[in-house]
Design a protein around this motif. Sequence first.
Motif, PDB file in Angstrom:
ATOM      1  N   UNK A 173       1.171  -1.130  -0.169  1.00  0.00           N
ATOM      2  CA  UNK A 173       0.202   0.573  -0.185  1.00  0.00           C
ATOM      3  C   UNK A 173       0.975   0.772   0.007  1.00  0.00           C
ATOM      4  N   UNK A 174       0.375   2.460  -0.436  1.00  0.00           N
ATOM      5  CA  UNK A 174       1.246   3.782  -0.669  1.00  0.00           C
ATOM      6  C   UNK A 174       1.275   4.177   0.690  1.00  0.00           C
ATOM      7  N   UNK A 175       2.205   4.818   1.064  1.00  0.00           N
ATOM      8  CA  UNK A 175       2.600   5.916   2.154  1.00  0.00           C
ATOM      9  C   UNK A 175       1.808   6.466   2.242  1.00  0.00           C
ATOM     10  N   UNK A 176       0.768   6.761   3.380  1.00  0.00           N
ATOM     11  CA  UNK A 176       0.247   8.383   3.349  1.00  0.00           C
ATOM     12  C   UNK A 176       0.827   9.784   3.027  1.00  0.00           C
ATOM     13  N   UNK A 177       0.664  10.776   2.288  1.00  0.00           N
ATOM     14  CA  UNK A 177       1.218  11.618   2.683  1.00  0.00           C
ATOM     15  C   UNK A 177       1.289  12.461   3.842  1.00  0.00           C
ATOM     16  N   UNK A 178       2.186  12.814   4.069  1.00  0.00           N
ATOM     17  CA  UNK A 178       2.589  13.780   5.303  1.00  0.00           C
ATOM     18  C   UNK A 178       1.098  15.055   5.505  1.00  0.00           C
ATOM     19  N   UNK A 179       0.497  15.660   5.941  1.00  0.00           N
ATOM     20  CA  UNK A 179      -0.226  16.621   6.037  1.00  0.00           C
ATOM     21  C   UNK A 179       0.476  17.802   6.764  1.00  0.00           C
ATOM     22  N   UNK A 180      -0.267  19.260   6.430  1.00  0.00           N
ATOM     23  CA  UNK A 180       0.959  20.119   6.777  1.00  0.00           C
ATOM     24  C   UNK A 180      -0.198  20.346   8.471  1.00  0.00           C
ATOM     25  N   UNK A 181       0.982  21.163   9.495  1.00  0.00           N
ATOM     26  CA  UNK A 181      -0.311  21.194  10.482  1.00  0.00           C
ATOM     27  C   UNK A 181      -0.638  22.411  10.657  1.00  0.00           C
ATOM     28  N   UNK A 182      -1.974  22.294  11.183  1.00  0.00           N
ATOM     29  CA  UNK A 182      -2.573  23.883  11.277  1.00  0.00           C
ATOM     30  C   UNK A 182      -2.220  24.099  12.215  1.00  0.00           C
ATOM     31  N   UNK A 183      -3.539  25.199  12.547  1.00  0.00           N
ATOM     32  CA  UNK A 183      -3.804  26.260  13.578  1.00  0.00           C
ATOM     33  C   UNK A 183      -4.613  25.610  14.340  1.00  0.00           C
ATOM     34  N   UNK A 184      -5.950  25.202  13.722  1.00  0.00           N
ATOM     35  CA  UNK A 184      -6.354  23.700  14.591  1.00  0.00           C
ATOM     36  C   UNK A 184      -6.193  23.273  15.377  1.00  0.00           C
ATOM     37  N   UNK A 185      -4.701  22.661  14.354  1.00  0.00           N
ATOM     38  CA  UNK A 185      -4.228  21.306  15.242  1.00  0.00           C
ATOM     39  C   UNK A 185      -3.742  21.663  16.087  1.00  0.00           C
ATOM     40  N   UNK A 186      -3.421  22.481  16.282  1.00  0.00           N
ATOM     41  CA  UNK A 186      -2.079  23.055  17.498  1.00  0.00           C
ATOM     42  C   UNK A 186      -3.135  23.589  18.554  1.00  0.00           C
ATOM     43  N   UNK A 187      -4.856  24.664  18.205  1.00  0.00           N
ATOM     44  CA  UNK A 187      -5.611  24.786  18.960  1.00  0.00           C
ATOM     45  C   UNK A 187      -5.877  23.227  20.180  1.00  0.00           C
TER      46      UNK A 187
END
Length: 71
Positions: A9-23
């Motif tokens: 299976x393909x590895x999922x791409x990393x996604x950027x950390x958003x401000x909402x993720x930090x909150x």
Amino acid sequence: MSPVYEIPPKRPRRRAVTRQDVEDATDEAEFADRLLEAIDNDQRVRAAILRLVAGTRRQPRPTITTRKGRV
């Protein structure tokens, strides 16, 4: 007959950390801190958790019983 190979299976791409993720992470950490504080300092919270861990339920409130033999 040739061997059958599975396609990995393909590895999922990393996604950027958003401000909402930090909150969200900050809110979760604050909630965990408040919960641990309540467990350490509030006897009712500690008793409720111990009941859950022990698998016992809270005793039901007594009900009004009717007299036997009375119609």
